[in-house]
Design an enzyme around this catalytic site. Structure first.
Site, PDB file in Angstrom:
ATOM      1  N   ASP A  15      47.416  38.295  44.194  1.00 19.73           N
ATOM      2  CA  ASP A  15      46.009  38.482  44.551  1.00 19.73           C
ATOM      3  C   ASP A  15      45.781  40.192  44.014  1.00 19.73           C
ATOM      4  OD1 ASP A  15      43.528  37.091  46.341  1.00 19.73           O
ATOM      5  OD2 ASP A  15      43.672  39.225  46.131  1.00 19.73           O
ATOM      6  N   ASP A  33      46.391  43.438  40.238  1.00 24.35           N
ATOM      7  CA  ASP A  33      45.846  42.832  39.230  1.00 24.35           C
ATOM      8  C   ASP A  33      45.972  42.003  38.187  1.00 24.35           C
ATOM      9  OD1 ASP A  33      43.573  43.234  37.715  1.00 24.35           O
ATOM     10  OD2 ASP A  33      43.665  46.088  38.090  1.00 24.35           O
ATOM     11  N   GLN A  34      45.002  41.541  38.180  1.00 24.25           N
ATOM     12  CA  GLN A  34      45.105  40.359  37.083  1.00 24.25           C
ATOM     13  C   GLN A  34      44.421  40.830  36.191  1.00 24.25           C
ATOM     14  OE1 GLN A  34      41.401  37.556  38.312  1.00 24.25           O
ATOM     15  NE2 GLN A  34      42.424  36.999  36.321  1.00 24.25           N
ATOM     16  N   ASP A  57      41.439  31.601  40.164  1.00 22.65           N
ATOM     17  CA  ASP A  57      40.464  31.638  40.586  1.00 22.65           C
ATOM     18  C   ASP A  57      40.236  32.406  41.840  1.00 22.65           C
ATOM     19  OD1 ASP A  57      38.287  30.801  42.813  1.00 22.65           O
ATOM     20  OD2 ASP A  57      39.301  29.562  44.491  1.00 22.65           O
ATOM     21  N   HIS A  60      37.167  36.318  39.076  1.00 22.08           N
ATOM     22  CA  HIS A  60      36.040  35.813  37.646  1.00 22.08           C
ATOM     23  C   HIS A  60      35.339  36.397  37.613  1.00 22.08           C
ATOM     24  CE1 HIS A  60      36.453  32.486  40.852  1.00 22.08           C
ATOM     25  NE2 HIS A  60      35.743  33.043  41.413  1.00 22.08           N
ATOM     26  N   GLU A  85      38.952  28.551  37.539  1.00 25.48           N
ATOM     27  CA  GLU A  85      37.466  28.208  38.312  1.00 25.48           C
ATOM     28  C   GLU A  85      35.876  29.158  37.717  1.00 25.48           C
ATOM     29  OE1 GLU A  85      40.017  25.765  42.248  1.00 25.48           O
ATOM     30  OE2 GLU A  85      38.702  28.311  41.999  1.00 25.48           O
ATOM     31  N   ASP A  86      35.525  28.389  38.357  1.00 25.86           N
ATOM     32  CA  ASP A  86      33.598  29.115  38.527  1.00 25.86           C
ATOM     33  C   ASP A  86      33.034  30.315  37.132  1.00 25.86           C
ATOM     34  OD1 ASP A  86      33.621  28.767  41.174  1.00 25.86           O
ATOM     35  OD2 ASP A  86      34.806  30.376  42.183  1.00 25.86           O
TER      36      ASP A  86
END
Length: 159
Positions: A15, A33-34, A57, A60, A85-86
């Site tokens: 995260d 940081d993704q 998740d 997004h 997700e989302d």
């Protein structure tokens, strides 16, 4: 929750916020940081086990989802499952203008149609096309979400 649900798994959480104080049990945490490949590399290097499941998740934002998918899918074990997700919600303050939505990118991959993302190299797109066994979409259970709740979850299985 993940520690309780996956009783025999080694869980690795990533995260951008620092959740290291909340880590317990068999969970390893990496602040990352993704959308940063150096951060993702560091997170993968901390895994001392085969990666069988990835659940995205995170922010997004389409570019974050696509960068993560292109990088992390290569580290997923054969037959592994990647969840995103989302897919119907991209936060306006993070979403890049005119970004190809990840749901649309995945539709194209699913149909083996030519697709391009400015956040993924053509070589990485080819890898995804070659290595994805199937992509299935599921609606959100948020029935108040309107059209954004359709195909809100992607489940991607690696060959």
């Amino acid at each position: 929750m993940w520690d309780d649900y996956f009783e025999r798994a080694q869980i690795h959480g990533i995260d951008i916020a620092d959740f290291s104080q909340a880590v317990r049990g068999k969970i390893t945490f990496t602040q990352a940081d993704q959308s940063n490949l150096d951060d993702l590399t560091r997170a993968v290097q901390r895994c001392n086990h085969e990666i069988r499941v990835i659940i995205d998740d995170a922010s997004h934002a389409s570019h974050h989802q696509q960068i993560s998918l292109a990088f992390l899918f290569k580290h997923l074990a054969r037959g592994g499952i990647y969840f995103i997700e989302d897919l119907g919600y991209q936060p306006p303050h993070l979403e890049k203008k005119d970004a190809l939505k990840t749901r649309d990118f995945l539709y194209a991959l699913q149909k083996k149609e030519p697709c391009h993302s400015p956040f993924i190299s053509d070589e990485d797109v080819k890898y995804l096309v070659d290595e994805i066994a199937e992509i299935r979409f599921f609606d959100s259970m948020d029935y108040m979400g309107g059209p954004n709740s359709a195909d809100a979850l992607a489940v991607i299985r690696k060959r």
